[in-house]
Design a protein around this motif. Structure first.
Motif, PDB file in Angstrom:
ATOM      1  N   GLN A  23       9.088 -26.001 -46.624  1.00  0.00           N
ATOM      2  CA  GLN A  23       8.825 -25.299 -45.368  1.00  0.00           C
ATOM      3  C   GLN A  23       8.201 -26.275 -44.383  1.00  0.00           C
ATOM      4  N   ALA A  24       8.795 -26.432 -43.206  1.00  0.00           N
ATOM      5  CA  ALA A  24       8.244 -27.286 -42.156  1.00  0.00           C
ATOM      6  C   ALA A  24       8.851 -26.867 -40.826  1.00  0.00           C
ATOM      7  N   SER A  25       8.099 -27.096 -39.731  1.00  0.00           N
ATOM      8  CA  SER A  25       8.592 -26.693 -38.417  1.00  0.00           C
ATOM      9  C   SER A  25       9.139 -27.852 -37.588  1.00  0.00           C
ATOM     10  N   THR A  26       8.814 -29.107 -37.975  1.00  0.00           N
ATOM     11  CA  THR A  26       9.361 -30.287 -37.310  1.00  0.00           C
ATOM     12  C   THR A  26       9.672 -31.340 -38.370  1.00  0.00           C
ATOM     13  N   VAL A  27      10.434 -32.354 -37.982  1.00  0.00           N
ATOM     14  CA  VAL A  27      10.747 -33.443 -38.906  1.00  0.00           C
ATOM     15  C   VAL A  27       9.461 -34.155 -39.311  1.00  0.00           C
ATOM     16  N   SER A  28       8.562 -34.373 -38.378  1.00  0.00           N
ATOM     17  CA  SER A  28       7.293 -35.030 -38.679  1.00  0.00           C
ATOM     18  C   SER A  28       6.508 -34.246 -39.734  1.00  0.00           C
ATOM     19  N   GLU A  29       6.420 -32.956 -39.545  1.00  0.00           N
ATOM     20  CA  GLU A  29       5.731 -32.109 -40.520  1.00  0.00           C
ATOM     21  C   GLU A  29       6.450 -32.142 -41.857  1.00  0.00           C
ATOM     22  N   LEU A  30       7.765 -32.180 -41.824  1.00  0.00           N
ATOM     23  CA  LEU A  30       8.558 -32.228 -43.060  1.00  0.00           C
ATOM     24  C   LEU A  30       8.201 -33.470 -43.878  1.00  0.00           C
ATOM     25  N   ILE A  31       8.054 -34.598 -43.212  1.00  0.00           N
ATOM     26  CA  ILE A  31       7.690 -35.836 -43.912  1.00  0.00           C
ATOM     27  C   ILE A  31       6.316 -35.699 -44.555  1.00  0.00           C
ATOM     28  N   ASP A  32       5.376 -35.074 -43.851  1.00  0.00           N
ATOM     29  CA  ASP A  32       4.040 -34.851 -44.413  1.00  0.00           C
ATOM     30  C   ASP A  32       4.091 -33.904 -45.614  1.00  0.00           C
ATOM     31  N   ILE A  41       6.461 -40.976 -51.196  1.00  0.00           N
ATOM     32  CA  ILE A  41       7.741 -40.973 -50.478  1.00  0.00           C
ATOM     33  C   ILE A  41       7.559 -41.255 -48.981  1.00  0.00           C
ATOM     34  N   LYS A  42       6.438 -40.840 -48.420  1.00  0.00           N
ATOM     35  CA  LYS A  42       6.209 -40.996 -46.980  1.00  0.00           C
ATOM     36  C   LYS A  42       6.274 -42.465 -46.552  1.00  0.00           C
ATOM     37  N   ILE A  65      18.463 -37.432 -35.280  1.00  0.00           N
ATOM     38  CA  ILE A  65      17.247 -37.048 -34.561  1.00  0.00           C
ATOM     39  C   ILE A  65      16.911 -38.018 -33.433  1.00  0.00           C
ATOM     40  N   ARG A  66      17.470 -39.223 -33.456  1.00  0.00           N
ATOM     41  CA  ARG A  66      17.228 -40.169 -32.355  1.00  0.00           C
ATOM     42  C   ARG A  66      17.801 -39.634 -31.042  1.00  0.00           C
ATOM     43  N   PHE A  67      18.804 -38.752 -31.144  1.00  0.00           N
ATOM     44  CA  PHE A  67      19.421 -38.174 -29.950  1.00  0.00           C
ATOM     45  C   PHE A  67      18.919 -36.758 -29.678  1.00  0.00           C
ATOM     46  N   LEU A  68      17.956 -36.333 -30.481  1.00  0.00           N
ATOM     47  CA  LEU A  68      17.306 -35.035 -30.278  1.00  0.00           C
ATOM     48  C   LEU A  68      15.879 -35.327 -29.801  1.00  0.00           C
ATOM     49  N   GLN A  69      14.885 -34.855 -30.516  1.00  0.00           N
ATOM     50  CA  GLN A  69      13.491 -35.120 -30.135  1.00  0.00           C
ATOM     51  C   GLN A  69      12.787 -36.037 -31.132  1.00  0.00           C
ATOM     52  N   GLY A  70      13.555 -36.857 -31.817  1.00  0.00           N
ATOM     53  CA  GLY A  70      12.965 -37.776 -32.787  1.00  0.00           C
ATOM     54  C   GLY A  70      12.231 -37.017 -33.875  1.00  0.00           C
ATOM     55  N   ALA A  71      11.082 -37.545 -34.285  1.00  0.00           N
ATOM     56  CA  ALA A  71      10.299 -36.911 -35.349  1.00  0.00           C
ATOM     57  C   ALA A  71       9.780 -35.536 -34.951  1.00  0.00           C
ATOM     58  N   GLU A  72       9.779 -35.234 -33.664  1.00  0.00           N
ATOM     59  CA  GLU A  72       9.319 -33.911 -33.199  1.00  0.00           C
ATOM     60  C   GLU A  72      10.463 -32.901 -33.094  1.00  0.00           C
ATOM     61  N   THR A  73      11.639 -33.249 -33.599  1.00  0.00           N
ATOM     62  CA  THR A  73      12.770 -32.321 -33.624  1.00  0.00           C
ATOM     63  C   THR A  73      12.368 -31.057 -34.389  1.00  0.00           C
ATOM     64  N   VAL A  74      12.598 -29.926 -33.777  1.00  0.00           N
ATOM     65  CA  VAL A  74      12.232 -28.631 -34.360  1.00  0.00           C
ATOM     66  C   VAL A  74      13.211 -28.267 -35.480  1.00  0.00           C
TER      67      VAL A  74
END
Length: 90
Positions: A23-32, A41-42, A65-74
């Motif tokens: 469960q995660a709301s952004t790619v950044s959160e997913l990595i965490d 893994i991080k 994601i480089r063409f979306l919002q990067g690590a902040e992609t929802v």
């Protein structure tokens, strides 16, 4: 839940699982969240500065994601995230 496709080179960090669901709301959160579930893994996905390692491409629903919002992609329920090692050749 979001489905994450793990490349072979990182599967040693996910107990040899090729896919995991978290469960995660952004790619950044997913990595965490990945790091909490699979320690170590991080560092293979993200630099200490926070940016995604340049030898990895991350896709959300087949969009880089480089063409979306990067690590902040929802991320939304049911999304599929692919972590793909960059391929170089000549």
């Amino acid at each position: 839940m979001v489905k994450i496709l793990i490349p072979t080179t990182l599967q040693k960090h996910t107990n040899n699982q090729p896919t995991v669901e978290l469960q995660a709301s952004t790619v950044s959160e997913l990595i965490d969240v990945l790091e909490k579930s699979y320690p170590g893994i991080k560092n293979r996905i993200r630099k200490e500065s926070g940016e995604i390692n340049r030898y990895l491409n991350i896709y959300v629903k087949e969009e880089d994601i480089r063409f979306l919002q990067g690590a902040e992609t929802v991320l939304n329920e049911g999304d599929e995230v692919s972590i793909v090692p960059a391929v170089a050749g000549g």
